[in-house]
Design a protein around this motif. Structure first.
Motif, PDB file in Angstrom:
ATOM      1  N   PRO A 189      -2.073   5.074   7.520  1.00 52.98           N
ATOM      2  CA  PRO A 189      -2.340   5.796   8.771  1.00 52.98           C
ATOM      3  C   PRO A 189      -1.896   7.257   8.727  1.00 52.98           C
ATOM      4  O   PRO A 189      -2.565   8.125   9.303  1.00 52.98           O
ATOM      5  CB  PRO A 189      -1.542   4.997   9.810  1.00 52.98           C
ATOM      6  N   VAL A 190      -0.801   7.535   8.049  1.00 51.43           N
ATOM      7  CA  VAL A 190      -0.315   8.914   7.958  1.00 51.43           C
ATOM      8  C   VAL A 190      -1.325   9.789   7.224  1.00 51.43           C
ATOM      9  O   VAL A 190      -1.627  10.926   7.640  1.00 51.43           O
ATOM     10  CB  VAL A 190       1.048   8.959   7.235  1.00 51.43           C
ATOM     11  N   GLN A 191      -1.905   9.261   6.146  1.00 53.15           N
ATOM     12  CA  GLN A 191      -2.890  10.022   5.368  1.00 53.15           C
ATOM     13  C   GLN A 191      -4.169  10.242   6.174  1.00 53.15           C
ATOM     14  O   GLN A 191      -4.748  11.341   6.167  1.00 53.15           O
ATOM     15  CB  GLN A 191      -3.208   9.271   4.064  1.00 53.15           C
ATOM     16  N   ILE A 192      -4.624   9.214   6.889  1.00 53.53           N
ATOM     17  CA  ILE A 192      -5.828   9.357   7.712  1.00 53.53           C
ATOM     18  C   ILE A 192      -5.608  10.411   8.789  1.00 53.53           C
ATOM     19  O   ILE A 192      -6.462  11.264   9.042  1.00 53.53           O
ATOM     20  CB  ILE A 192      -6.222   8.013   8.349  1.00 53.53           C
ATOM     21  N   GLY A 217      -3.277  15.632  -1.965  1.00 49.76           N
ATOM     22  CA  GLY A 217      -2.782  15.014  -3.192  1.00 49.76           C
ATOM     23  C   GLY A 217      -3.647  13.880  -3.696  1.00 49.76           C
ATOM     24  O   GLY A 217      -3.135  12.920  -4.290  1.00 49.76           O
ATOM     25  N   VAL A 218      -4.973  13.984  -3.469  1.00 47.80           N
ATOM     26  CA  VAL A 218      -5.910  12.962  -3.942  1.00 47.80           C
ATOM     27  C   VAL A 218      -7.061  13.669  -4.650  1.00 47.80           C
ATOM     28  O   VAL A 218      -7.081  14.888  -4.790  1.00 47.80           O
ATOM     29  CB  VAL A 218      -6.440  12.105  -2.758  1.00 47.80           C
ATOM     30  N   VAL A 223     -11.548  12.195  -0.952  1.00 47.71           N
ATOM     31  CA  VAL A 223     -11.699  12.820   0.374  1.00 47.71           C
ATOM     32  C   VAL A 223     -13.141  12.730   0.849  1.00 47.71           C
ATOM     33  O   VAL A 223     -13.393  12.652   2.059  1.00 47.71           O
ATOM     34  CB  VAL A 223     -11.201  14.284   0.397  1.00 47.71           C
ATOM     35  N   LYS A 224     -14.095  12.702  -0.073  1.00 41.90           N
ATOM     36  CA  LYS A 224     -15.485  12.494   0.339  1.00 41.90           C
ATOM     37  C   LYS A 224     -15.651  11.098   0.940  1.00 41.90           C
ATOM     38  O   LYS A 224     -16.372  10.913   1.928  1.00 41.90           O
ATOM     39  CB  LYS A 224     -16.429  12.674  -0.841  1.00 41.90           C
ATOM     40  N   ARG A 225     -14.950  10.114   0.363  1.00 43.37           N
ATOM     41  CA  ARG A 225     -15.003   8.765   0.920  1.00 43.37           C
ATOM     42  C   ARG A 225     -14.373   8.737   2.313  1.00 43.37           C
ATOM     43  O   ARG A 225     -14.900   8.099   3.222  1.00 43.37           O
ATOM     44  CB  ARG A 225     -14.274   7.796  -0.013  1.00 43.37           C
TER      45      ARG A 225
END
Length: 389
Positions: A189-192, A217-218, A223-225
């Protein structure tokens, strides 16, 4: 009750197709609208909410249960919770094909509801229910309030700004912690939340996967996904670039917008109208708001694009039907817009006969022989119907 503009169209679809899918983000009013439609359908209604364990249990043996109600209109809410239901629905429709047998309500696009497009091809028509459009609420709200709070019913209709902000906060939290993971986005959830907030601060910017990937950091495909999931959950809009001009070096990356302006403002930390009017995102917020209002009411056979060359020529919104450019639209937050050189060149490049500058409050007048200035309300009511014909 605020009448939704797609009501009559939905009734027409129900009278013809065996199944109708009403899709859109959570809390947008799908359940309320389906119950309103139920009163107008000349059939008995069976309503199943798959978030209720009791209703979900009824579909443990879906064929046995649903066969008992072959002459009903069966409304299945939150259908994305049971994607294995679609092959069964296909078989039941083929055994007893009648219009209006099923109404499926979902919080994700058909692409995210696994197997739905293949299983029900030729048997279902999908329709998106968006948050309230400006044209639906003009009798009740000023445009500024609709723009600032956004179109989600609970946010817009809240009796105070504080309650509206609290609702938007809860909505965002619900999506990052529950809805997007349930749809298949297996990210913390933090990343989203970080990704969603970054999109808000880049409202209306060209999509640059590498920049966002480095910040998070990905990888760029990751990030497209993320973006694809947000788009298919009806939270984000990708506006494609116009590309059919062999004589110009055109920008090809899409522009990305948070669809609902209320969510945009909350993610960007903008909590009142005064703050918005002095914020760097003001112009981008207005641009995204105008594009969203037009997209909700425009004919589905009209393509929405933007035009930008590497030399700086730009048009915020291009409306095209097939190979024909119907209109070029510049979107400006100002009371005294000027026709820029870049926009004038874009009009010449695209050869459009109908050209507009849309502002919040301008009167309706010609800036020169080719370009008309008007406010958003006038454009939606007076000029968009002309463009569509």
């Amino acid at each position: 009750m605020i009448k939704r503009m797609i009501t009559e169209e939905l009734l027409g679809l129900i009278s013809f197709f065996p199944a109708v899918g009403l899709l859109g983000p959570r809390q947008v009013g799908k359940t309320t609208l389906s119950k309103l439609l139920a009163d107008k359908i000349k059939k008995e209604i069976l309503y199943l909410d798959l978030e209720l364990p009791s209703d979900l249990a009824k579909l443990e043996e879906p064929e046995l249960f649903l066969q008992q109600f072959k002459n009903h209109c069966i409304v299945i809410d939150e259908v994305q919770r049971k994607p294995d239901l679609f092959p069964v629905l296909r078989a039941l429709i083929d055994q007893h094909r009648l219009p209006g047998r099923f109404m499926l309500l979902g919080s994700a696009s058909p692409e995210l509801i696994r197997d739905s497009s293949e299983s029900l091809a030729g048997r279902i028509s999908y329709k998106e229910l968006s948050p309230f459009n400006l044209t639906e609420v003009l009798d009740l709200f000023q445009m500024d309030q609709h723009w600032f709070r956004g179109g989600f019913p609970d946010a817009l209709l809240a009796p105070t700004d504080t309650l509206s902000k609290n609702w938007v906060r809860s909505f965002i939290q619900s999506y990052v912690e529950r809805e997007l993971p349930m749809l298949g986005l297996q990210v913390s959830p933090v990343q989203i939340r970080r990704f969603w907030s970054m999109l808000a601060h880049l409202q209306g910017a060209l999509w640059n996967a590498s920049t966002l990937a480095n910040s998070l950091g990905v990888t760029a495909p990751t990030v497209k996904r993320y973006l694809d999931f947000m788009e298919q959950a009806y939270l984000v809009r990708k506006l494609p670039a116009f590309h059919n001009n062999a004589k110009k070096r055109l920008v090809k990356a899409p522009k990305v917008y948070i669809r609902d302006s209320g969510i945009l403002h909350h993610l960007a930390g903008i909590f009142d109208m005064e703050q918005l009017l002095g914020h760097p995102l003001l112009g981008a917020s207005w641009e995204g708001y105008v594009i969203e209002q037009i997209s909700q009411v425009i004919s589905p056979d009209i393509e929405m694009l933007f035009y930008r060359t590497h030399e700086g020529t730009e048009c915020d919104l291009v409306l095209r039907r097939g190979a024909r450019t119907l209109a070029c639209i510049e979107i400006k937050f100002t009371s005294a817009p000027k026709v820029s050189k870049g926009y004038r060149i874009a009009v010449e490049d695209l050869g459009s006969l109908k050209n507009f500058i849309i502002t919040p409050a301008s009167s309706d007048y010609l800036a020169d022989g080719q370009i008309r200035v008007c406010n958003l309300k006038i454009f939606l009511a007076k000029y968009l119907p002309i463009i569509e014909t």
